[in-house]
Write a protein that holds these residues in place. Sequence first.
Motif, short mmCIF file in Angstrom:
data_model
loop_
_atom_site.label_atom_id
_atom_site.label_comp_id
_atom_site.label_asym_id
_atom_site.label_seq_id
_atom_site.Cartn_x
_atom_site.Cartn_y
_atom_site.Cartn_z
N PRO A 1 15.94 6.68 -7.83
CA PRO A 1 15.91 8.14 -7.85
C PRO A 1 17.25 8.68 -8.36
O PRO A 1 18.31 8.28 -7.88
CB PRO A 1 15.67 8.52 -6.38
N LEU A 2 17.19 9.57 -9.32
CA LEU A 2 18.39 10.14 -9.95
C LEU A 2 18.44 11.66 -9.74
O LEU A 2 17.40 12.29 -9.53
CB LEU A 2 18.38 9.84 -11.45
N PRO A 3 19.61 12.26 -9.85
CA PRO A 3 19.74 13.70 -9.64
C PRO A 3 19.45 14.54 -10.87
O PRO A 3 19.63 15.76 -10.85
CB PRO A 3 21.20 13.85 -9.20
N ALA A 4 19.02 13.92 -11.97
CA ALA A 4 18.88 14.65 -13.24
C ALA A 4 17.94 15.85 -13.13
O ALA A 4 18.23 16.92 -13.68
CB ALA A 4 18.40 13.69 -14.33
N LEU A 5 16.80 15.70 -12.45
CA LEU A 5 15.87 16.81 -12.31
C LEU A 5 16.52 17.96 -11.57
O LEU A 5 16.39 19.13 -11.96
CB LEU A 5 14.60 16.36 -11.59
N ASN A 6 17.24 17.66 -10.50
CA ASN A 6 17.92 18.72 -9.75
C ASN A 6 18.93 19.44 -10.62
O ASN A 6 19.08 20.67 -10.55
CB ASN A 6 18.61 18.14 -8.51
N TYR A 7 19.67 18.69 -11.44
CA TYR A 7 20.64 19.31 -12.35
C TYR A 7 19.93 20.23 -13.34
O TYR A 7 20.40 21.35 -13.62
CB TYR A 7 21.40 18.24 -13.13
N TYR B 1 10.05 -3.51 -9.66
CA TYR B 1 9.92 -2.57 -8.55
C TYR B 1 9.29 -1.27 -9.04
O TYR B 1 9.53 -0.84 -10.17
CB TYR B 1 11.28 -2.23 -7.95
N LEU B 2 8.52 -0.65 -8.16
CA LEU B 2 8.05 0.72 -8.40
C LEU B 2 8.91 1.67 -7.59
O LEU B 2 9.01 1.53 -6.37
CB LEU B 2 6.58 0.87 -8.01
N SER B 3 9.54 2.62 -8.27
CA SER B 3 10.26 3.69 -7.60
C SER B 3 9.97 4.98 -8.36
O SER B 3 10.30 5.11 -9.54
CB SER B 3 11.77 3.41 -7.56
N TYR B 4 9.33 5.90 -7.69
CA TYR B 4 8.82 7.13 -8.30
C TYR B 4 9.92 7.82 -9.09
O TYR B 4 11.01 8.07 -8.57
CB TYR B 4 8.29 8.05 -7.21
N SER B 5 9.64 8.13 -10.36
CA SER B 5 10.69 8.58 -11.27
C SER B 5 10.24 9.76 -12.12
O SER B 5 9.49 9.59 -13.08
CB SER B 5 11.14 7.43 -12.18
N ASN B 6 10.71 10.96 -11.78
CA ASN B 6 10.44 12.12 -12.62
C ASN B 6 11.10 11.97 -13.98
O ASN B 6 10.60 12.47 -14.99
CB ASN B 6 10.93 13.39 -11.92
N SER C 1 19.35 8.92 -1.37
CA SER C 1 18.72 8.95 -2.68
C SER C 1 19.52 9.83 -3.63
O SER C 1 20.09 10.86 -3.22
CB SER C 1 17.30 9.50 -2.54
N GLY C 2 19.52 9.48 -4.91
CA GLY C 2 20.15 10.32 -5.91
C GLY C 2 19.49 11.67 -6.04
O GLY C 2 20.10 12.62 -6.55
N GLU C 3 18.26 11.80 -5.57
CA GLU C 3 17.57 13.10 -5.59
C GLU C 3 17.99 13.98 -4.42
O GLU C 3 17.60 15.15 -4.35
CB GLU C 3 16.07 12.89 -5.54
N ARG D 1 9.68 6.17 -3.33
CA ARG D 1 10.97 5.85 -3.92
C ARG D 1 11.59 4.65 -3.23
O ARG D 1 11.34 4.39 -2.05
CB ARG D 1 11.97 7.00 -3.77
N ILE D 2 12.45 3.93 -3.95
CA ILE D 2 13.29 2.91 -3.34
C ILE D 2 14.68 3.52 -3.19
O ILE D 2 15.32 3.92 -4.18
CB ILE D 2 13.34 1.63 -4.19
#
Length: 460
Positions: free
Chosen positions: A117-123, A169-174, A390-392, A453-454
Motif C-alpha cells: 500500500p502506497l500513499p500516492a492516491l492520498n497525495y 503476494y496479493l496486496s490491494y493496489s489502487n 500502511s503507506g495508505e 492489503r499486506i
Amino acid sequence: MRSFDTQFEQYMKEFLEETKAPGVAVAVVSGDEVVYARGFGVKNLETGDPVTPETIFGVASVSKSFTCLAIMQLAEAGKLSPHDPVKKYIPDFDLPGGSGERVTIHHLMTHTTGMPPLPALNYSIRGNTGIDADEKPSEKPFPRIDNYDQLIDYIRTADYEVLGKPGEYLSYSNDSYGVLGAIIEKVTGQRFEDYMKDNVLKPLDMKRSMYDLKDLEAFDNVTSLYIKENDEVKYKRHWQVAPPFTACGWLKSTVLDLANYLRMYLGRGSFNGRQLLSPEGIERMCRSHHPFSRDRGYGYGLVCMDDFRGATLIEHSGSLRGVASDIGFIPEKGLGVAVLSNLTGTPSARVFLAAVNLLMGLPVDTPRSVYKEEAWPPELLPVYTGTFKSGEGSVISLSAKDGKLIATVDKKDYEVKSDSENLGTLIMNGQHLEVTFLRDENGKVWAVGWGGRIIRKTAD
C-alpha cells in the motif's frame, strides 16, 4: 418478490437506524430484468430529498471491474494481452529494485505486482480536491501526483520495499489500477474517460453514469456526500478528485445503471443483443486468479467465492468520501444486486448479502463464511503483537490483554479470535474481517493481511 419486499424493507429500516447512513439505493436483477429497485432514506439531510433508484452516487472501487472489462475488450480486439509486460506500453514503468520488468497487465488487474500500500492516491486526492469550509489545507509538503507520468515516476522512485516477486503476494493496489488507465489510453489513443463512455457506458445504456466531474453537473438527482466523525454524520461539499486514479474508482452511477452492468455479466457478456465481451472473457474475469481471503479469490476487478451455499458469488465493494458501494451476482441463479450509499463506511456489503440471502431463501443474516472464533494458544499471543502501518495511512496495533488478542484500529478495540494458526477474525460494523499473519523463515511475523492489503510490521 412480495415476501422479499417485506423482509428486506424491514431489514433496511433497522440498518439505517443502526448505521446512521443518510441514504441507500438498491436494485435487484433476475435474469435480464430489474425486479426490484428502491431508495431508502435521503440524498440530502438538509432538504430531506429522498433517495430514488435514479439517484447518482459514487461507486468507488466497483469501478475496477469496468476497467478490467475494457482491458479484456482490448485483448479480444488483439490490441494487447493480459500477459504482456507493462513496460511494453509504459516504458518508464518500474518498481524499486528493478522487478517492474516482470510485471504484467495480469499482475496489475489482480493486485499481485508486489507493490505494498502506497500513499500516492492520498497525495493525488489532497492535491486535486476542493477544501471544505471546516477543513484546513495540508501544511505538510507532499509530491504532486496529478497525471499518469507523475504516478509512474512515483511508483518507480518512491522509498519503499516491494513485498516479493510479481505474482507472489496479493496486496490491494489502487496504484495498479491507475497504471491500467494509462495503458488503456496508450493502446486506444483516447482519454480513458472517452474510451469507457464509447465502449462500455453507452453500449450498456448507462445514461446516468459518468467519470468526469464536469459531466455530473448536467444531471439532477445527485446525492450529497457524508462522512462520520465521532459518531456524528457530517456533510462534505466536494467530491474527491485524483486524475491519474480515475480507472481505480471514479465512476459515478445509479443502481439502475449498475443493474444493466449486472445483466451483461448474467448474459455472459451480452446486453440487449450486443456482445461487449465473449463468454470466455467474462469467465476469465470471474475466475479466481489469486487467493484474496480464506474463502475468496480475486479475479479481474472482481472478488470470487466459489462455494456460497452451493453457488458462485461474484462481488466487489468500494469506498471513498461520501461513497460506499457493493455490487455482485450469482451466475447459476441469474441473480444480481447493486447497493450504493452516500456515507463513507456504510457496510454496504451487509445490505448486498442480506438481499442475496433473501433471494436464495436463506435467513437474512446468513454469513458469507463461518469462522471457528476460538481462543488463541497463550504461547502465540506474543508472536502476533506489534504495530502495523500502511503507506495508505492505516494503522493496526495488536496487543495481548487478559489472555486475548486485541486489535486497536482508529482508537477502537476489537477482540481478534482464532480461526487457524495464522488467521484471526474480528467483528467491525457487523462484519467479520480477517487478520492474516505472515511469517518469515524464522517464524517471526513480518506483516499482516488486513482489508486485502499486506501491511508491514514497524520496527520492534
